[in-house]
Structure formats: structure tokens, C-alpha cells
Design a protein around this motif. Structure first.
Motif, PDB file in Angstrom:
ATOM      1  N   LEU A  32      29.833  32.594   7.033  1.00  0.00           N
ATOM      2  CA  LEU A  32      29.553  34.247   7.048  1.00  0.00           C
ATOM      3  C   LEU A  32      30.137  34.045   8.260  1.00  0.00           C
ATOM      4  N   ILE A  33      30.442  35.761   8.225  1.00  0.00           N
ATOM      5  CA  ILE A  33      30.573  36.004   9.681  1.00  0.00           C
ATOM      6  C   ILE A  33      30.030  37.383   9.544  1.00  0.00           C
ATOM      7  N   ILE A  34      28.651  38.847  10.110  1.00  0.00           N
ATOM      8  CA  ILE A  34      27.838  39.642  10.186  1.00  0.00           C
ATOM      9  C   ILE A  34      28.451  40.465  11.534  1.00  0.00           C
ATOM     10  N   VAL A  35      28.992  41.948  11.068  1.00  0.00           N
ATOM     11  CA  VAL A  35      29.098  42.758  11.743  1.00  0.00           C
ATOM     12  C   VAL A  35      27.731  43.568  11.845  1.00  0.00           C
ATOM     13  N   GLU A  36      27.855  44.435  12.509  1.00  0.00           N
ATOM     14  CA  GLU A  36      26.642  45.548  11.989  1.00  0.00           C
ATOM     15  C   GLU A  36      27.392  47.026  12.546  1.00  0.00           C
ATOM     16  N   ASN A  37      26.827  48.030  11.600  1.00  0.00           N
ATOM     17  CA  ASN A  37      27.220  49.575  11.339  1.00  0.00           C
ATOM     18  C   ASN A  37      26.426  50.694  11.268  1.00  0.00           C
ATOM     19  N   THR A  38      26.363  51.300  12.409  1.00  0.00           N
ATOM     20  CA  THR A  38      25.726  51.599  13.341  1.00  0.00           C
ATOM     21  C   THR A  38      25.016  50.257  14.136  1.00  0.00           C
ATOM     22  N   HIS A  39      25.248  50.142  15.261  1.00  0.00           N
ATOM     23  CA  HIS A  39      25.031  49.305  16.260  1.00  0.00           C
ATOM     24  C   HIS A  39      23.392  49.441  16.869  1.00  0.00           C
ATOM     25  N   ASN A  40      22.514  49.139  16.324  1.00  0.00           N
ATOM     26  CA  ASN A  40      21.029  49.411  16.717  1.00  0.00           C
ATOM     27  C   ASN A  40      20.836  49.339  18.072  1.00  0.00           C
ATOM     28  N   LEU A  41      20.939  48.158  18.445  1.00  0.00           N
ATOM     29  CA  LEU A  41      20.925  47.883  20.001  1.00  0.00           C
ATOM     30  C   LEU A  41      21.986  48.856  21.081  1.00  0.00           C
ATOM     31  N   CYS A  42      23.092  48.639  20.482  1.00  0.00           N
ATOM     32  CA  CYS A  42      24.266  49.648  21.341  1.00  0.00           C
ATOM     33  C   CYS A  42      23.918  51.230  21.236  1.00  0.00           C
ATOM     34  N   GLY A  43      23.121  51.322  20.967  1.00  0.00           N
ATOM     35  CA  GLY A  43      22.625  52.893  20.890  1.00  0.00           C
ATOM     36  C   GLY A  43      23.392  53.604  19.550  1.00  0.00           C
ATOM     37  N   GLY A  44      22.945  53.164  18.587  1.00  0.00           N
ATOM     38  CA  GLY A  44      23.625  53.564  17.135  1.00  0.00           C
ATOM     39  C   GLY A  44      25.085  53.711  17.143  1.00  0.00           C
ATOM     40  N   LYS A  45      25.976  53.220  18.347  1.00  0.00           N
ATOM     41  CA  LYS A  45      27.106  53.350  18.067  1.00  0.00           C
ATOM     42  C   LYS A  45      27.865  53.306  16.963  1.00  0.00           C
ATOM     43  N   VAL A  46      29.269  53.877  16.240  1.00  0.00           N
ATOM     44  CA  VAL A  46      29.763  53.549  15.391  1.00  0.00           C
ATOM     45  C   VAL A  46      30.733  52.568  15.931  1.00  0.00           C
ATOM     46  N   VAL A  47      30.452  51.513  15.498  1.00  0.00           N
ATOM     47  CA  VAL A  47      32.192  50.496  15.733  1.00  0.00           C
ATOM     48  C   VAL A  47      33.195  51.075  15.440  1.00  0.00           C
ATOM     49  N   PRO A  48      34.512  50.627  15.667  1.00  0.00           N
ATOM     50  CA  PRO A  48      35.610  51.370  15.499  1.00  0.00           C
ATOM     51  C   PRO A  48      35.950  50.968  14.485  1.00  0.00           C
ATOM     52  N   LEU A  49      36.930  50.909  13.217  1.00  0.00           N
ATOM     53  CA  LEU A  49      36.781  50.829  11.971  1.00  0.00           C
ATOM     54  C   LEU A  49      38.613  50.077  12.641  1.00  0.00           C
ATOM     55  N   GLU A  50      39.117  50.358  13.444  1.00  0.00           N
ATOM     56  CA  GLU A  50      39.866  49.059  13.678  1.00  0.00           C
ATOM     57  C   GLU A  50      40.296  48.047  13.677  1.00  0.00           C
ATOM     58  N   TRP A  51      38.065  47.048  14.165  1.00  0.00           N
ATOM     59  CA  TRP A  51      38.549  46.674  14.857  1.00  0.00           C
ATOM     60  C   TRP A  51      37.809  45.846  13.547  1.00  0.00           C
ATOM     61  N   LEU A  52      36.722  46.456  12.968  1.00  0.00           N
ATOM     62  CA  LEU A  52      36.580  45.959  11.941  1.00  0.00           C
ATOM     63  C   LEU A  52      37.355  45.283  10.961  1.00  0.00           C
ATOM     64  N   GLU A  53      38.365  45.820  10.653  1.00  0.00           N
ATOM     65  CA  GLU A  53      39.932  45.160   9.896  1.00  0.00           C
ATOM     66  C   GLU A  53      40.444  44.311  10.638  1.00  0.00           C
ATOM     67  N   LYS A  54      40.715  44.019  11.754  1.00  0.00           N
ATOM     68  CA  LYS A  54      41.026  42.705  12.858  1.00  0.00           C
ATOM     69  C   LYS A  54      40.252  41.392  12.645  1.00  0.00           C
ATOM     70  N   VAL A  55      39.049  42.152  12.237  1.00  0.00           N
ATOM     71  CA  VAL A  55      37.301  40.995  12.343  1.00  0.00           C
ATOM     72  C   VAL A  55      37.633  40.398  10.679  1.00  0.00           C
ATOM     73  N   SER A  56      38.349  41.096   9.469  1.00  0.00           N
ATOM     74  CA  SER A  56      38.576  40.943   8.478  1.00  0.00           C
ATOM     75  C   SER A  56      39.608  40.476   8.690  1.00  0.00           C
ATOM     76  N   ASN A  57      40.919  40.690   9.139  1.00  0.00           N
ATOM     77  CA  ASN A  57      41.661  39.976   9.047  1.00  0.00           C
ATOM     78  C   ASN A  57      40.949  37.941   9.386  1.00  0.00           C
ATOM     79  N   VAL A  58      41.002  37.732  10.444  1.00  0.00           N
ATOM     80  CA  VAL A  58      40.564  36.847  10.735  1.00  0.00           C
ATOM     81  C   VAL A  58      39.715  36.183   9.694  1.00  0.00           C
ATOM     82  N   ALA A  59      39.003  36.922   9.366  1.00  0.00           N
ATOM     83  CA  ALA A  59      37.986  35.744   8.396  1.00  0.00           C
ATOM     84  C   ALA A  59      38.699  35.399   7.511  1.00  0.00           C
ATOM     85  N   ALA A  60      39.776  36.134   6.684  1.00  0.00           N
ATOM     86  CA  ALA A  60      40.658  35.915   5.664  1.00  0.00           C
ATOM     87  C   ALA A  60      41.867  34.592   5.325  1.00  0.00           C
ATOM     88  N   GLU A  61      41.954  34.722   7.578  1.00  0.00           N
ATOM     89  CA  GLU A  61      42.667  33.321   7.659  1.00  0.00           C
ATOM     90  C   GLU A  61      41.873  31.853   7.776  1.00  0.00           C
TER      91      GLU A  61
END
Length: 371
Positions: free
Chosen positions: A150-179
Motif C-alpha cells: 500500500l501507498i498512503i498520501v495525505e490531502n490536505t497535508h496537516n503537518l505541511c500547514g494544510g497545503k493542498v497537494v498537486p493533482l499532477e503529483w497524485l496522478e504520477k504516484v498512481s502511475n508508479v503504483a499501477a506499475e
């Protein structure tokens, strides 16, 4: 981080209290209380609570997932997700080193789920290195290694100050996971804040993850509860795990009813909380203090992280001074915040008014000036 304070004593003294510790302390709206009173109920373990069923159906549609399940908390939702995805002994999950499931859920993934965690350093925006992710994934592990499950991501990210993670990055994480045929779970406790910030439907934010949870409490104002969503087969397994953890609801409609109200009336108004947080952040930044620092550009949602020079100020002293009102203080306001390591955190929610924000800023300016 949490400190017992005699709030009644302060309130009875006529001092204004602005509680910015967390949006978890938000209380249900009058409309929610009315909905609780009138809720149609049944036994949810038998899937017979009409209000719970309605909430679950609505959330599944909102997130673009096949099914959803109502649980007591985001922590329980994350734990259930881990236990379903990592269903063989010797499993390992990959998480950012500032992830909530890793840092603030009592290590439940290890001592309850029996799952090992491999961490990657989080960047300031809540992401982590995709190259390091590829290295961390165990390909064809031998008998000496755990199995990456399993890979876990967080959005918004609490300890990074409630930042919204980029959707492009989430897509790339998903692509790596799918491989590697590895699922991705999103701890989306405050994902509705992210949706409002991006002005996108929640389903877009979770398009590239297999499962997701979000809290009905926190900014949405419900008294309790979180939603966990994914495929029908995932939720079927999740219901079994929820029952084993003691999370099988009975007449839970009285708790689900506020969730339906929240989805109707509380999501879009999260923008007000974001405006309030940004106003506080700008006020602190404008002080140009060498001791107290806020990254205004990083305040995306309802969380403000104030970094302190700990060689000059102990964060616990700053926290205590914000809460204290001396007889000689010109500002008769007590501001409650949370504190850890080299920062303090201020969080806005629906009960924090414009006046509260102005009074909090006045007190913060006064205390920063003292230090």
C-alpha cells in the motif's frame, strides 16, 4: 500538544476566548441538531439504518467511488483501509514521514494491523519524491523482506500547514503504483477543504486513488464521524474489519444525519475559514519578526503554522502567553492554539467569526511584540 485549561474560569472573568487549537472542536450547527432529532434510524450492522444508507450512497456518488462506509473517525477509516489492503502477514506500506497515519495515529498500523511502515521524507508541499518511491517499492521481495502492499498520501497535508497537494503529483504516484499493482489510499481528512481551494469536485481530487477517507467532523462541523470509500469489494471487506474493531454502529442515523446537512450547507462555506486563516497569516507575516515566521503563500486552507526561532523563544511559552491574560494586559483576549516542536498551529472553523479573527490578531501582535 494538548493541555488542560480551566476555560470556565477564564470565561467567567469576562475574557474573550478564541479557540484555534483545531477544527476538531467545532460543534454541530442548529440544523444538524434538528436533523439528529428527526433522523430515521435502524440497525446499521444489518445495513437497515435509512439515514446511514443515504449518507453512504451520497458520499460514494460525491467521490466517484462504488461504495462508501460511515465510521467513527478518520483514524479508524485509515486503519481499516490499511487492514483491508495489507491483508497478508509481513505487509509493508509506504508513507511520507510527516503523514498523519505515521505520526499521529498511535502506530496502529503496526500494533493493531501488524503492518510495517517505510517512510519517505515529505517535501514542504506535502508531496514526496517519486524517484524515492520507486526505490522503496520492493520488487519481487525474497523471504527476508516485507511485501509492499500500500501507498498512503495525505490531502490536505496537516503537518505541511494544510497545503493542498498537486493533482499532477497524485496522478504520477498512481502511475508508479499501477506499475507494481499496489493500491493507493488517501487520508483525506480535510479533502473538502482541498476541493474548495481548487474549485474542483471532490471526485476529481480522488480520481487517482483506490480508496479515500474524509472527516465529517473538523471543518464540516459534524459531532462525529468519517467516511471511507472505494470499490464494492473493498467496502465489503471494510465492513468486516470495522465490526472486528468494535465499530459496528447500531442506530447510527442520529450521527449520520448531520453529515447529510454538512454536505448540503457546510462544504462551500469552508472558503470563509480559508479567508480567516489567510488573514491571520498575513497579520503575523507583516510584523516582520525575526523570531516568528509564517509562509503566507503556503496557507492554502484553514491551517496556519507559525515557526519559531527556538533559540530565542520556547513554543510552549508562546502558547501559554497567548492563552494568558494578565491584569495589566491591554488586550483582554485568550487565544488557544496547539504546539509541537518548533511551531504553533492555528486552525479556523465555522464558529470562528470575523470578530474572533480580529481579536486573535490583536492578541498575537501584542504577544509577539513582548517576545
Amino acid at each position: 500538544m494538548y493541555e488542560k485549561i480551566n476555560v470556565d474560569l477564564i470565561r467567567n472573568s469576562g475574557i474573550r476566548i478564541v479557540d484555534l487549537r483545531s477544527d476538531t472542536i467545532s460543534r454541530p450547527t442548529p440544523e444538524m441538531r434538528e436533523a439528529m432529532y428527526r433522523a430515521e434510524v435502524g440497525d446499521d450492522v444489518y445495513v437497515e439504518d435509512a439515514t446511514v444508507n443515504a449518507l453512504e450512497k451520497r458520499c460514494a456518488e460525491l467521490l466517484g467511488k462504488e461504495e462508501a462506509m460511515f465510521v467513527v473517525s478518520g483514524t479508524m477509516a485509515n486503519l481499516i483501509a490499511v487492514m483491508v489492503h495489507c491483508n497478508q502477514r509481513g505487509s509493508e506500506l509506504i508513507s511520507g514521514d510527516k503523514g498523519h497515519t505515521f505520526k499521529f495515529e498511535q502506530g496502529g498500523t503496526a500494533h493493531i494491523a501488524g503492518v510495517h511502515t517505510s517512510i519517505i521524507k515529505n517535501n514542504d508541499d506535502g508531496t514526496f519524491s517519486l524517484d524515492e518511491l520507486r526505490v522503496k517499492i520492493r520488487k519481487n521481495p525474497d523471504m527476508h523482506e516485507p511485501v509492499t502492499s500500500l501507498i498512503i498520501v495525505e490531502n490536505t497535508h496537516n503537518l505541511c500547514g494544510g497545503k493542498v497537494v498537486p493533482l499532477e503529483w497524485l496522478e504520477k504516484v498512481s502511475n508508479v503504483a499501477a506499475e507494481h499493482n499496489i493500491p493507493v489510499h488517501m487520508d483525506g481528512a480535510r479533502m473538502m477543504n482541498a476541493a474548495v481551494y481548487l474549485k474542483l469536485p471532490p471526485s476529481r481530487l480522488v480520481r487517482d486513488v483506490d480508496t479515500v477517507c474524509f472527516c465529517l467532523s473538523k471543518g464540516l462541523g459534524c459531532p462525529i464521524g468519517a467516511m471511507l470509500a472505494g470499490s464494492s469489494s473493498f467496502i465489503e471487506k471494510a465492513r468486516r474489519v470495522r465490526k472486528a474493531l468494535g465499530g459496528g454502529w447500531r442506530q447510527a442515523g442520529v450521527l449520520a444525519a448531520p453529515g447529510l446537512v454538512a454536505l448540503d450547507s457546510m462544504v462551500d462555506r469552508l472558503q470563509v475559514d480559508h479567508i480567516h486563516a489567510l488573514k491571520i497569516a498575513k497579520a503575523i507575516a507583516e510584523l516582520n519578526s525575526p523570531v516568528f515566521r509564517v509562509d503566507v503563500s503556503g496557507v492554502h486552507t484553514n491551517i496556519v503554522i507559525v515557526h519559531l526561532d527556538t533559540l530565542r523563544v520556547d513554543p510552549s511559552d508562546f502558547k501559554r502567553r497567548l492563552m494568558t491574560v494578565d491584569d495589566s494586559d491591554p488586550v483582554k483576549v485568550a487565544v488557544k492554539c496547539s504546539q509541537r516542536d518548533d511551531w504553533v498551529r492555528l486552525v479556523t472553523y465555522w464558529e470562528v467569526t470575523d470578530d474572533d479573527v480580529d481579536h486573535a490578531i490583536e492578541k498575537i501582535r501584542y504577544v509577539v511584540g513582548q517576545f
